[in-house]
Scaffold this motif. Structure first.
Motif, PDB file in Angstrom:
ATOM      1  N   LYS A 134      -3.686  25.591   0.848  1.00  0.00           N
ATOM      2  CA  LYS A 134      -2.665  25.391  -0.017  1.00  0.00           C
ATOM      3  C   LYS A 134      -1.375  24.938   0.697  1.00  0.00           C
ATOM      4  CE  LYS A 134      -4.489  28.449  -3.850  1.00  0.00           C
ATOM      5  NZ  LYS A 134      -4.291  29.598  -4.525  1.00  0.00           N
ATOM      6  N   ASP A 135      -1.060  25.735   1.667  1.00  0.00           N
ATOM      7  CA  ASP A 135       0.330  25.450   2.288  1.00  0.00           C
ATOM      8  C   ASP A 135       0.198  23.967   2.894  1.00  0.00           C
ATOM      9  OD1 ASP A 135       1.000  28.048   1.774  1.00  0.00           O
ATOM     10  OD2 ASP A 135       0.595  28.657   3.796  1.00  0.00           O
ATOM     11  N   THR A 136      -0.998  23.487   3.473  1.00  0.00           N
ATOM     12  CA  THR A 136      -1.144  22.193   3.960  1.00  0.00           C
ATOM     13  C   THR A 136      -1.001  21.267   2.961  1.00  0.00           C
ATOM     14  OG1 THR A 136      -2.341  23.273   6.038  1.00  0.00           O
ATOM     15  CG2 THR A 136      -2.524  20.835   5.430  1.00  0.00           C
ATOM     16  N   GLU A 137      -1.610  21.429   1.882  1.00  0.00           N
ATOM     17  CA  GLU A 137      -1.660  20.531   0.864  1.00  0.00           C
ATOM     18  C   GLU A 137      -0.231  20.384   0.395  1.00  0.00           C
ATOM     19  OE1 GLU A 137      -2.706  17.598  -1.752  1.00  0.00           O
ATOM     20  OE2 GLU A 137      -3.993  18.467   0.141  1.00  0.00           O
ATOM     21  N   LYS A 138       0.527  21.438  -0.045  1.00  0.00           N
ATOM     22  CA  LYS A 138       1.840  21.562  -0.488  1.00  0.00           C
ATOM     23  C   LYS A 138       2.706  20.670   0.414  1.00  0.00           C
ATOM     24  CE  LYS A 138       5.647  24.347  -2.356  1.00  0.00           C
ATOM     25  NZ  LYS A 138       6.640  23.385  -1.658  1.00  0.00           N
ATOM     26  N   ALA A 139       2.629  20.893   1.558  1.00  0.00           N
ATOM     27  CA  ALA A 139       3.425  20.076   2.787  1.00  0.00           C
ATOM     28  C   ALA A 139       3.006  18.512   2.424  1.00  0.00           C
ATOM     29  CB  ALA A 139       3.340  20.460   4.059  1.00  0.00           C
ATOM     30  N   ARG A 140       1.903  18.404   2.552  1.00  0.00           N
ATOM     31  CA  ARG A 140       1.450  16.850   2.209  1.00  0.00           C
ATOM     32  C   ARG A 140       2.160  16.378   0.928  1.00  0.00           C
ATOM     33  NH1 ARG A 140      -3.575  17.559   2.249  1.00  0.00           N
ATOM     34  NH2 ARG A 140      -3.929  17.301   4.564  1.00  0.00           N
ATOM     35  N   THR A 141       1.812  17.153  -0.107  1.00  0.00           N
ATOM     36  CA  THR A 141       2.098  16.581  -1.496  1.00  0.00           C
ATOM     37  C   THR A 141       3.992  16.694  -1.415  1.00  0.00           C
ATOM     38  OG1 THR A 141       0.574  17.772  -2.628  1.00  0.00           O
ATOM     39  CG2 THR A 141       2.470  17.130  -4.019  1.00  0.00           C
ATOM     40  N   ASP A 142       4.667  17.254  -0.927  1.00  0.00           N
ATOM     41  CA  ASP A 142       5.963  17.490  -0.781  1.00  0.00           C
ATOM     42  C   ASP A 142       6.603  16.132  -0.142  1.00  0.00           C
ATOM     43  OD1 ASP A 142       6.295  19.601  -2.344  1.00  0.00           O
ATOM     44  OD2 ASP A 142       6.619  21.083  -0.571  1.00  0.00           O
ATOM     45  N   LYS A 143       5.689  15.921   1.066  1.00  0.00           N
ATOM     46  CA  LYS A 143       6.002  14.661   1.899  1.00  0.00           C
ATOM     47  C   LYS A 143       5.932  13.432   1.225  1.00  0.00           C
ATOM     48  CE  LYS A 143       4.924  12.398   6.295  1.00  0.00           C
ATOM     49  NZ  LYS A 143       4.195  12.511   7.694  1.00  0.00           N
ATOM     50  N   LYS A 144       4.775  13.295   0.192  1.00  0.00           N
ATOM     51  CA  LYS A 144       4.321  12.231  -0.493  1.00  0.00           C
ATOM     52  C   LYS A 144       5.365  11.982  -1.527  1.00  0.00           C
ATOM     53  CE  LYS A 144       0.610  10.234  -3.398  1.00  0.00           C
ATOM     54  NZ  LYS A 144      -0.575  10.348  -3.875  1.00  0.00           N
ATOM     55  N   ALA A 145       5.906  13.000  -2.153  1.00  0.00           N
ATOM     56  CA  ALA A 145       6.722  13.033  -3.542  1.00  0.00           C
ATOM     57  C   ALA A 145       7.971  12.469  -2.778  1.00  0.00           C
ATOM     58  CB  ALA A 145       6.870  14.406  -3.972  1.00  0.00           C
ATOM     59  N   LYS A 146       8.372  12.868  -1.784  1.00  0.00           N
ATOM     60  CA  LYS A 146       9.787  12.505  -1.120  1.00  0.00           C
ATOM     61  C   LYS A 146       9.641  11.049  -0.849  1.00  0.00           C
ATOM     62  CE  LYS A 146      13.341  12.973   2.416  1.00  0.00           C
ATOM     63  NZ  LYS A 146      13.473  14.059   3.865  1.00  0.00           N
ATOM     64  N   ALA A 147       8.500  10.640  -0.319  1.00  0.00           N
ATOM     65  CA  ALA A 147       8.526   9.153   0.257  1.00  0.00           C
ATOM     66  C   ALA A 147       8.357   8.150  -1.170  1.00  0.00           C
ATOM     67  CB  ALA A 147       7.117   8.803   0.803  1.00  0.00           C
TER      68      ALA A 147
END
Length: 470
Positions: free
Chosen positions: A364-377
């Motif tokens: 979940k932590d890894t997925e959240k980091a990926r999602t946050d990065k995508k949302a920022k982009a």
């Protein structure tokens, strides 16, 4: 005490997270068990032993609070002394906190200050400089209005204790508390770890692969918040002391030690805590300990984390059970082992599969980091340009608490220097840049420039701090 099961809990967790080495000490009414596992450094063959030193990071906080308890017993300090009785120059920005802050406030995270960890993490600032800068740090809560964890406040408490004792904090801690309890091999912070022959090495996962870090981090500048290096072989003595309740034959009276175990500040249960521990009824912070319930039993505990190391120490005073787990890799191993040992040693029926639970949490932590990065982009405004020529952003910017940041332009690129960090800036959109570096503590930070009405640069925004252009 089933030592085979203890070993299995640790070795299984190590396999799940990929940790090179770990160590535990367990104390129960039936006896004690101390053991090391794995290797000190990945690729090496030196085994972790009960004598191997690990940084215990914020597990140090209970030692700092107990050192203050020693001074209370000696009549040199009181829990509710104004901090300025011992540190005359100490100041806080909030006027109410500044006028009333006590030793107890510092030790229970209730001054209104948030972490502000960027001031000490991998910087060259000395302890005295950091404490002086606390006068200018913005609070994010009212005085005593909210629990907000603060390493800086524990550093201040340690320095107040040093002033009351009339000697450096680490000297007093070793003389008054560690030596009497048999913690003879303790050293302090990164430079104190490396010269010893028997020490663990820090590791972390990078792109799914476990790698050794360059060297243990030096964070002596906030020493009382987390500078101790210790072995499980000697931490066994600390566990037994905490279970004893203090008094005759120990360095601290029963009354003063009990005060360090007494709730001082409510810690609200966040969403993750409610999800992981739905049966938890209360959670508070004492003086250097988190306090909560586990299936009807009282638990005092504290975790520690610093680059490449994790730790957790638990005391169940009414059950007569205590243990510590140390690991030489950033991972959920301490939580897995802590929860598994609590279930085992306290006789919890139908204990949970904590390996599985934290495997899922890591995903979940890894997925959240990926999602946050995508949302920022996705929020990035593409094909924009800075409002000004790059050279126009160059200059000196200052903040009363965070000091000086310097922006320079070289060969068509901006660079930012702050304290020990120096990084190129990559344009993100409009007048926002990001630090283009992998330096721990300085990677991918948003750097936002604010312009005046006349179009010139007024402010550099970093870490929610506003650095004014000079």
């Amino acid at each position: 005490m089933n030592t085979t099961r203890l070993d299995a809990i640790v070795t299984r967790a190590m396999k799940i997270v990929g940790a090179p080495g770990a160590a535990i000490a367990v104390v129960t009414p039936e006896g004690s068990y101390v053991q090391g596992y794995g290797v000190k450094k990945l690729g090496g063959d030196e085994r972790v032993s009960p004598e191997t030193l690990f940084p215990i990071a914020s597990v140090t906080k209970a030692f700092t609070a107990t050192a203050c308890a020693c001074l209370v017993d000696d009549g040199k300090l009181a829990w509710d002394d104004p901090v300025r009785k011992h540190l005359p120059g100490f100041r806080l920005l909030d006027s109410t906190a500044d006028a009333n802050v006590t030793i107890r406030d510092l030790l229970s995270h209730r001054t209104g200050l948030p972490r502000h960890d960027s001031l000490w993490y991998r910087t060259n600032l000395q302890r005295s400089e950091i404490l002086a800068r606390m006068a200018f740090l913005k609070p994010t809560a009212s005085y005593r209005g909210l629990y907000q964890y603060s390493n800086l406040c524990f550093a201040a408490a340690g320095e107040a204790a040093a002033a009351a004792a009339g000697m450096p904090f680490e000297t007093y801690l070793k003389m008054r508390l560690l030596e009497p309890l048999g913690l003879h091999s303790v050293t302090f912070s990164g430079p104190g770890l490396v010269p010893t022959q028997n020490h663990a090495w820090p590791h972390q996962k990078k792109k799914g692969k476990v790698v050794a870090l360059d060297a243990p981090l030096d964070f002596f500048n906030v020493g009382p918040a987390g500078c101790i290096n210790a072995s499980v072989g000697e931490l066994e003595n600390w566990l037994k002391f905490q279970l004893s309740g203090g008094g005759e034959g120990t360095p601290v009276s029963q009354k003063s030690l009990a005060e360090t175990h007494t709730p001082q500040m409510i810690v609200p249960l966040d969403d993750l805590t409610r999800e992981l521990y739905p049966d938890r009824m209360h959670q508070t912070y004492t003086l250097g300990w988190s306090r909560y319930d586990w299936q009807g039993q009282l638990v005092l505990s504290h975790g520690g984390a610093i680059d490449g190391f994790r730790s957790h120490l638990v005391v169940c005073p009414r059950a007569g059970v205590a243990f510590v787990v140390l690991v030489n890799m950033a991972s959920y191993l301490p939580e897995i082992v802590r929860n598994s040992l609590l279930d085992l040693l306290l006789g919890v029926k139908g204990g949970k599969n904590w390996n599985r639970i934290f495997q899922l949490q890591a995903k979940k932590d890894t997925e959240k980091a990926r999602t946050d990065k995508k949302a920022k982009a996705e929020k990035r405004h593409k094909n924009t340009k800075p409002s000004l020529l790059l050279a126009s952003y160059a200059g000196t910017y200052t903040d009363p608490g965070y000091g000086t940041a310097i922006v320079r332009e070289e060969s068509g690129k901006l660079y930012l220097t702050w304290e020990a960090f120096d990084a190129p800036l990559k344009h993100w959109h409009h007048d926002t840049f990001v630090t283009d570096t992998e330096q721990l503590g300085f990677a991918n930070l948003d750097i936002v420039f604010t312009l005046k009405a006349d179009g010139s640069v007024a402010v550099l925004n970093l870490w929610d701090q506003s650095f004014s252009r000079q």
